[in-house]
Design a protein around this motif. Structure first.
Motif, PDB file in Angstrom:
ATOM      1  N   MET A   1       0.853  -1.176   0.000  1.00 58.74           N
ATOM      2  CA  MET A   1       0.000   0.000   0.000  1.00 58.74           C
ATOM      3  C   MET A   1       0.891   1.229   0.000  1.00 58.74           C
ATOM      4  SD  MET A   1      -3.006  -0.865   2.768  1.00 58.74           S
ATOM      5  CE  MET A   1      -4.131  -2.235   2.528  1.00 58.74           C
ATOM      6  N   THR A   2       0.358   2.344  -0.450  1.00 63.65           N
ATOM      7  CA  THR A   2       1.080   3.608  -0.374  1.00 63.65           C
ATOM      8  C   THR A   2       0.507   4.445   0.764  1.00 63.65           C
ATOM      9  OG1 THR A   2      -0.386   4.872  -1.843  1.00 63.65           O
ATOM     10  CG2 THR A   2       1.355   3.539  -2.884  1.00 63.65           C
ATOM     11  N   ALA A   3       1.316   5.396   1.238  1.00 64.23           N
ATOM     12  CA  ALA A   3       0.819   6.322   2.255  1.00 64.23           C
ATOM     13  C   ALA A   3      -0.356   7.119   1.705  1.00 64.23           C
ATOM     14  CB  ALA A   3       1.945   7.260   2.695  1.00 64.23           C
ATOM     15  N   GLN A   4      -0.302   7.434   0.429  1.00 64.95           N
ATOM     16  CA  GLN A   4      -1.378   8.167  -0.219  1.00 64.95           C
ATOM     17  C   GLN A   4      -2.682   7.371  -0.183  1.00 64.95           C
ATOM     18  OE1 GLN A   4      -0.317   9.761  -4.060  1.00 64.95           O
ATOM     19  NE2 GLN A   4      -2.288   9.157  -4.933  1.00 64.95           N
ATOM     20  N   GLN A   5      -2.614   6.067  -0.495  1.00 70.30           N
ATOM     21  CA  GLN A   5      -3.816   5.231  -0.469  1.00 70.30           C
ATOM     22  C   GLN A   5      -4.405   5.148   0.936  1.00 70.30           C
ATOM     23  OE1 GLN A   5      -1.933   1.730  -2.028  1.00 70.30           O
ATOM     24  NE2 GLN A   5      -2.685   2.063  -4.122  1.00 70.30           N
ATOM     25  N   LEU A   6      -3.548   4.961   1.919  1.00 75.64           N
ATOM     26  CA  LEU A   6      -4.041   4.853   3.294  1.00 75.64           C
ATOM     27  C   LEU A   6      -4.645   6.170   3.763  1.00 75.64           C
ATOM     28  CD1 LEU A   6      -1.136   2.690   4.699  1.00 75.64           C
ATOM     29  CD2 LEU A   6      -3.566   2.079   4.819  1.00 75.64           C
ATOM     30  N   ALA A   7      -4.033   7.279   3.378  1.00 78.97           N
ATOM     31  CA  ALA A   7      -4.582   8.575   3.781  1.00 78.97           C
ATOM     32  C   ALA A   7      -5.952   8.802   3.154  1.00 78.97           C
ATOM     33  CB  ALA A   7      -3.620   9.690   3.389  1.00 78.97           C
ATOM     34  N   ARG A   8      -6.107   8.431   1.899  1.00 74.60           N
ATOM     35  CA  ARG A   8      -7.416   8.578   1.252  1.00 74.60           C
ATOM     36  C   ARG A   8      -8.466   7.711   1.923  1.00 74.60           C
ATOM     37  NH1 ARG A   8      -6.415   6.592  -4.183  1.00 74.60           N
ATOM     38  NH2 ARG A   8      -8.628   6.972  -4.529  1.00 74.60           N
ATOM     39  N   LEU A   9      -8.071   6.484   2.294  1.00 71.79           N
ATOM     40  CA  LEU A   9      -8.999   5.601   3.011  1.00 71.79           C
ATOM     41  C   LEU A   9      -9.450   6.235   4.325  1.00 71.79           C
ATOM     42  CD1 LEU A   9     -10.331   2.744   3.337  1.00 71.79           C
ATOM     43  CD2 LEU A   9      -8.238   2.084   4.546  1.00 71.79           C
ATOM     44  N   LEU A  10      -8.509   6.797   5.066  1.00 77.82           N
ATOM     45  CA  LEU A  10      -8.833   7.407   6.353  1.00 77.82           C
ATOM     46  C   LEU A  10      -9.669   8.670   6.172  1.00 77.82           C
ATOM     47  CD1 LEU A  10      -5.408   6.754   8.059  1.00 77.82           C
ATOM     48  CD2 LEU A  10      -7.612   5.896   8.886  1.00 77.82           C
ATOM     49  N   GLN A  11      -9.441   9.424   5.094  1.00 75.53           N
ATOM     50  CA  GLN A  11     -10.298  10.583   4.818  1.00 75.53           C
ATOM     51  C   GLN A  11     -11.718  10.136   4.468  1.00 75.53           C
ATOM     52  OE1 GLN A  11      -7.857  12.486   1.777  1.00 75.53           O
ATOM     53  NE2 GLN A  11      -7.450  14.205   3.161  1.00 75.53           N
ATOM     54  N   LEU A  12     -11.826   9.074   3.692  1.00 78.39           N
ATOM     55  CA  LEU A  12     -13.148   8.527   3.377  1.00 78.39           C
ATOM     56  C   LEU A  12     -13.872   8.116   4.651  1.00 78.39           C
ATOM     57  CD1 LEU A  12     -15.288   7.360   1.411  1.00 78.39           C
ATOM     58  CD2 LEU A  12     -13.945   5.250   1.385  1.00 78.39           C
ATOM     59  N   ALA A  13     -13.157   7.416   5.541  1.00 80.51           N
ATOM     60  CA  ALA A  13     -13.765   6.988   6.799  1.00 80.51           C
ATOM     61  C   ALA A  13     -14.184   8.185   7.648  1.00 80.51           C
ATOM     62  CB  ALA A  13     -12.778   6.109   7.579  1.00 80.51           C
ATOM     63  N   TRP A  14     -13.362   9.236   7.640  1.00 81.17           N
ATOM     64  CA  TRP A  14     -13.682  10.430   8.429  1.00 81.17           C
ATOM     65  C   TRP A  14     -14.996  11.064   7.979  1.00 81.17           C
ATOM     66  CZ3 TRP A  14     -12.884  12.754  12.772  1.00 81.17           C
ATOM     67  CH2 TRP A  14     -13.195  14.107  12.909  1.00 81.17           C
ATOM     68  N   SER A  15     -15.265  11.044   6.679  1.00 82.63           N
ATOM     69  CA  SER A  15     -16.483  11.664   6.155  1.00 82.63           C
ATOM     70  C   SER A  15     -17.685  10.725   6.194  1.00 82.63           C
ATOM     71  CB  SER A  15     -16.243  12.118   4.707  1.00 82.63           C
ATOM     72  OG  SER A  15     -15.956  11.008   3.876  1.00 82.63           O
ATOM     73  N   SER A  16     -17.491   9.517   6.705  1.00 79.84           N
ATOM     74  CA  SER A  16     -18.545   8.502   6.726  1.00 79.84           C
ATOM     75  C   SER A  16     -19.304   8.518   8.046  1.00 79.84           C
ATOM     76  CB  SER A  16     -17.924   7.122   6.520  1.00 79.84           C
ATOM     77  OG  SER A  16     -18.818   6.093   6.881  1.00 79.84           O
ATOM     78  N   PRO A  17     -20.591   8.141   8.033  1.00 77.92           N
ATOM     79  CA  PRO A  17     -21.316   7.964   9.303  1.00 77.92           C
ATOM     80  C   PRO A  17     -20.709   6.885  10.193  1.00 77.92           C
ATOM     81  CG  PRO A  17     -22.835   8.019   7.434  1.00 77.92           C
ATOM     82  CD  PRO A  17     -21.459   7.936   6.859  1.00 77.92           C
ATOM     83  N   LEU A  18     -19.862   6.044   9.611  1.00 82.82           N
ATOM     84  CA  LEU A  18     -19.225   4.965  10.369  1.00 82.82           C
ATOM     85  C   LEU A  18     -17.934   5.400  11.043  1.00 82.82           C
ATOM     86  CD1 LEU A  18     -19.776   2.238   7.661  1.00 82.82           C
ATOM     87  CD2 LEU A  18     -20.962   2.367   9.855  1.00 82.82           C
TER      88      LEU A  18
END
Length: 468
Positions: free
Chosen positions: A365-382
């Motif tokens: 994985m790249t740091a970029q991919q993980l950061a995008r995943l965490l940003q997606l999670a941050w904007s999620s109701p979950l």
């Protein structure tokens, strides 16, 4: 901001990327002290809400082995696909009449991937069998593992530690992580030994002698011999100075563990069995008499991420495939996760997934991919479910003894292998902003990178330049 818009904005932020943003001076200094090259580190620090360019972007597009940080993808995908209230069921079947406390036939238990069928829940399952009026079984107890199709694994193949519980292989009917807990309690001149769960036809000594040495390496002092899975021996002694200690241990013959655990527990609660405990398949058309439900997925995700439980993560990974097809395989689970990633984060940048736990040499994985995943999670109701599952720096889980870096201010998933070390998660800045932080080192001396990673966490928490 909508979830879709936040994803797109996140992509725009990283596309500019990769205009690298330099490492803080204290991180560079810590790498130098550890004699680690700057190119061993990949790192991103960016606002969680994806509204600004990264504060740090260092080799963000370089694919690395994330170790257990890979569990972030497994757990958030599961929360998003299955929902936090999802539960696993373990159905139980009887094939024959029940008369005067006797089941005249076989009892079947079908595994469906429950990651948390631990000793106390196995006890509850068998007590519910007794609640049906069964005290004696004239046939067999048949264990159905067919929901997962997992190739046979050598538990010592990954790192030469076959008795470490984290090396347990996934199983549709996973019982107590295929492990035992040995509790040593000094009483008089000996340390009494209690073993959970009881295993059929396995002998453990009732006690071991005490010694007066300092506690130190008490496990080595016991001189344990696990060469015979049916008879565990201790040639040494136990330091009285240790008080009570617990030794979790993967059972030396994992293929026979489920049968021994169920046979031992059934006998422990007063049941009798004329036949044997064996593997098999539930007959077609037989309906379950009851189903034992697992804790909800939100609880399971917390256990996986707080304590970096590898076999639970692999169980969850395979479950992503099982809800679509049976039997579940690792390849099918990878395809499910890849498809989810394409739909949620775009098709142009998909990680190379392994077995869902990060306990793999070929995961990338790249740091970029993980950061995008965490940003997606941050904007999620979950988001609350995922964040609550991450270790809190200096407080609990794998960060409980982390030291002073970001204490109480950082929720971070840790990752550690022989040549990989890092963290990824969320850090609260002094300005009131929350940041996504990813920092991973791949290097033969990766363990030496901890001070540099801690320096990045502290720098982010200070948030000295929030406008950058």
């Amino acid at each position: 901001m909508s979830l879709r818009r936040s994803i797109v904005l996140g992509l725009c932020v990283f596309a500019a990327a990769c205009a690298a943003q330099p490492l803080p001076a204290e991180v560079d200094a810590a790498l130098a002290r550890a004699r680690l090259p700057r190119d061993a580190l990949v790192a991103v620090v960016v606002a969680a809400d994806a509204r600004s360019a990264p504060k740090v972007s260092h080799r963000a597009g370089v694919a690395v082995n994330p170790a257990s940080i890979a569990k972030l993808a497994t757990t958030f995908t599961a929360l998003d696909m299955l929902g936090p209230a999802y539960t696993w069921s373990t159905p139980v079947y009887v094939d024959g009449p029940i008369q005067d406390g006797v089941l005249q036939g076989n009892l079947y238990i079908k595994g469906q991937g429950d990651p948390k069928l631990v000793a106390e829940r196995l006890w509850l399952l068998l007590r519910r069998v007794q609640g049906l009026g069964i005290r004696r079984i004239t046939g067999d107890i048949v264990l159905d593992h067919s929901a997962f199709e997992v190739p046979a694994q050598d538990p010592g193949a990954f790192d030469g530690e076959p008795l470490r519980p984290y090396n347990a292989a996934p199983d549709a009917l996973l019982l107590n992580f295929k492990s035992v807990l040995m509790t040593f309690t000094p009483v008089g001149a000996n340390a009494q030994l209690q073993v959970e769960p009881p295993l059929a036809a396995v002998q453990f000594p009732a006690s071991v002698p005490l010694n007066r040495a300092p506690c130190g390496d008490w496990r080595s002092a016991l001189q344990a011999d696990f060469s015979d899975p049916a008879r565990v021996r201790f040639a040494g002694s136990y330091p009285a100075a240790c008080g009570e200690r617990i030794w979790p241990l993967a059972y030396a013959d994992p293929r026979s563990y489920a049968a021994r655990a169920i046979g031992g527990m059934w006998q422990h609660i007063g049941g009798s069995l004329a036949g044997q405990v064996r593997d098999g398949v539930v007959p077609a058309g037989l309906a379950p008499v009851f189903e034992l439900q697992s804790p909800p997925l939100s609880d399971v995700v917390r256990d996986i991420n707080k304590h970096s439980n590898n076999v639970m993560a692999q169980q969850l990974f395979l479950t992503l495939a099982l809800v679509q097809q049976s039997p579940a395989t690792f390849e099918a689970a990878r395809q499910v996760l890849q498809q989810w990633w394409r739909e949620r984060l775009g098709p142009q940048d998909v990680p190379a997934f392994g077995n869902g736990s990060g306990l793999a040499r070929d995961e990338r994985m790249t740091a970029q991919q993980l950061a995008r995943l965490l940003q997606l999670a941050w904007s999620s109701p979950l988001m609350p479910e995922l964040m609550a599952s991450l270790p809190l720096a200096g407080v609990d889980g794998t960060l409980r003894r982390r030291g002073k870096a970001g204490v109480g201010l950082a929720h971070l998933k840790t990752g550690s292998l022989r040549d990989s070390a890092g963290v990824a998660g969320y850090v609260d800045g002094a300005s009131g902003r929350r940041y996504v932080l990813v920092a991973i080192v791949n290097h033969p001396q990766a363990a030496a990178a901890r001070p540099a990673i801690d320096a990045l966490v502290d720098w982010t928490a200070r948030d000295e330049d929030p406008g950058r």
